[in-house]
Design a protein around this motif. Structure first.
Motif, PDB file in Angstrom:
ATOM      1  N   ASP A 114       0.870  -1.171   0.000  1.00 36.67           N
ATOM      2  CA  ASP A 114       0.000   0.000   0.000  1.00 36.67           C
ATOM      3  C   ASP A 114       0.906   1.220   0.000  1.00 36.67           C
ATOM      4  N   LYS A 115       0.773   2.058  -1.015  1.00 40.57           N
ATOM      5  CA  LYS A 115       1.616   3.234  -1.182  1.00 40.57           C
ATOM      6  C   LYS A 115       3.094   2.841  -1.210  1.00 40.57           C
ATOM      7  N   GLN A 133       2.286  -2.892   4.698  1.00 41.58           N
ATOM      8  CA  GLN A 133       1.649  -2.206   5.808  1.00 41.58           C
ATOM      9  C   GLN A 133       0.988  -3.189   6.781  1.00 41.58           C
ATOM     10  N   ASN A 141      -2.819  -3.865   6.398  1.00 43.27           N
ATOM     11  CA  ASN A 141      -3.275  -4.889   5.446  1.00 43.27           C
ATOM     12  C   ASN A 141      -3.339  -6.256   6.112  1.00 43.27           C
TER      13      ASN A 141
END
Length: 335
Positions: A191-192, A196, A199
């Motif tokens: 994520d980005k 993360q 998640n």
């Protein structure tokens, strides 16, 4: 119970103070941030702490020995793991995979807290949260009627919840957490651009893990100079009735002390006014100065100063006038 503390970040927002030491070792009311964090987590856990695992960069032998002593102070083994590259929160935690067994608390080392609860270690998982006026800058949790977490929402534009995630988590099964973190890396789920923790939490929730909130009474950030000075102020208020806040070896000569303050070993305070909300480190000398709402670290010398809302590093020599300061280690400043 194990405590996992990722702290490999460079602390760029705290420069110049983090040029010579990691941010979690900056003192708050006489103790490093990370020591305050470990002690406060231990207080709310209902079980002995078996191990404290620190995930760090290559900070040197002295830092590693200091961290192990922090673990030993709560009766735990101290373990050191390294994160060679900043690839996200899930990756950081997984660097300590050998310690992800049994009941674990994961705590990121840039936040402190005040809590009035005992941790429910029978829960599948607990997310520590704080009610905030404006939840838009934070990750928040959404609850159902049974006080169970149904959603994790990052920086919501529309109001979802005012319960902000503070960066401390409890998991009843550390091995299960480890497998979910490994799944993200094995399948390159980012994520980005980073792996993360949120998640993994979402996946665990979808598989039936029940997460509940633990609402703290105060959330204290140590992300920048002003926030850290404020945290020092709040901690001094928490512990103002404790013994030993002014070391017996400190020399106070013709000076006024306005509590709450912390004054370290062999500090010399001469012709000065100290406080309120001031922490003075070991072997520091303050002469003909007025110091309020500030942190002055070890082996520093202040002369003719009138400072407030300031941080002064180790081995600083300062002579001057009233200022709002952020001086890193080994600086010399004259006005």
């Amino acid at each position: 119970m194990r405590i996992i503390i990722p702290m490999a970040g460079m602390g760029k927002r705290m420069r110049p103070h983090t040029l010579t030491i990691p941010k979690p070792l900056i003192p708050i009311a006489g103790k490093p941030i990370v020591q305050r964090l470990v002690e406060d987590i231990a207080k709310v856990c209902q079980e002995p702490i078996e191990e404290v695992a620190f995930i760090i960069g290559h900070f040197g032998d002295k830092v590693e020995q200091d961290l192990k002593k922090i673990a030993q102070a709560v009766g735990a083994k101290g373990s050191i793991y390294y994160q060679e590259e900043a690839l996200g929160t899930a990756h950081a935690i997984l660097c300590a995979q050998e310690s992800l067994e049994g009941k674990v608390v994961v705590a990121f080392a840039d936040t402190l807290f005040k809590a009035d609860f005992q941790l429910d270690t029978n829960a599948d998982g607990t997310i520590w949260v704080q009610r905030v006026e404006d939840p838009r800058p934070f990750g928040v949790v959404k609850l159902n009627e049974n006080n169970e977490i149904t959603d994790f929402v990052e920086k919501p534009e529309e109001f979802i919840s005012d319960l902000a995630i503070i960066g401390i988590y409890y998991f009843q099964d550390g091995a299960y957490l480890r497998s979910e973190l490994q799944y993200l890396l094995d399948n390159d789920i980012k994520d980005k651009g980073e792996y993360q923790l949120t998640n993994a939490l979402e996946n665990m929730k979808n598989k039936g893990t029940t997460f509940i909130p633990a609402v703290i009474s105060e959330w204290l950030d140590c992300g920048n100079k002003n926030a850290t000075v404020y945290t020092n102020q709040r901690y001094l208020e928490y512990i103002k009735d404790e013994e030993g806040l002014v070391a017996s070896s400190a020399q106070l000569q013709n000076s006024v002390i306005i509590p709450p303050v912390y004054i370290g070993e062999n500090a010399i305070i001469n012709n000065s006014v100290i406080g309120p909300h001031v922490s003075i480190g070991n072997n520091t000398s303050v002469n003909s100065s007025v110091v309020s709402n500030s942190i002055v670290q070890e082996n520093a010398t202040l002369t003719n100063g009138n400072i407030s809302n300031s941080m002064v590093g180790n081995f600083v020599s300062y002579e001057g006038r009233q200022s709002d300061l952020s001086l890193g280690d080994y600086n010399t400043l004259k006005d």
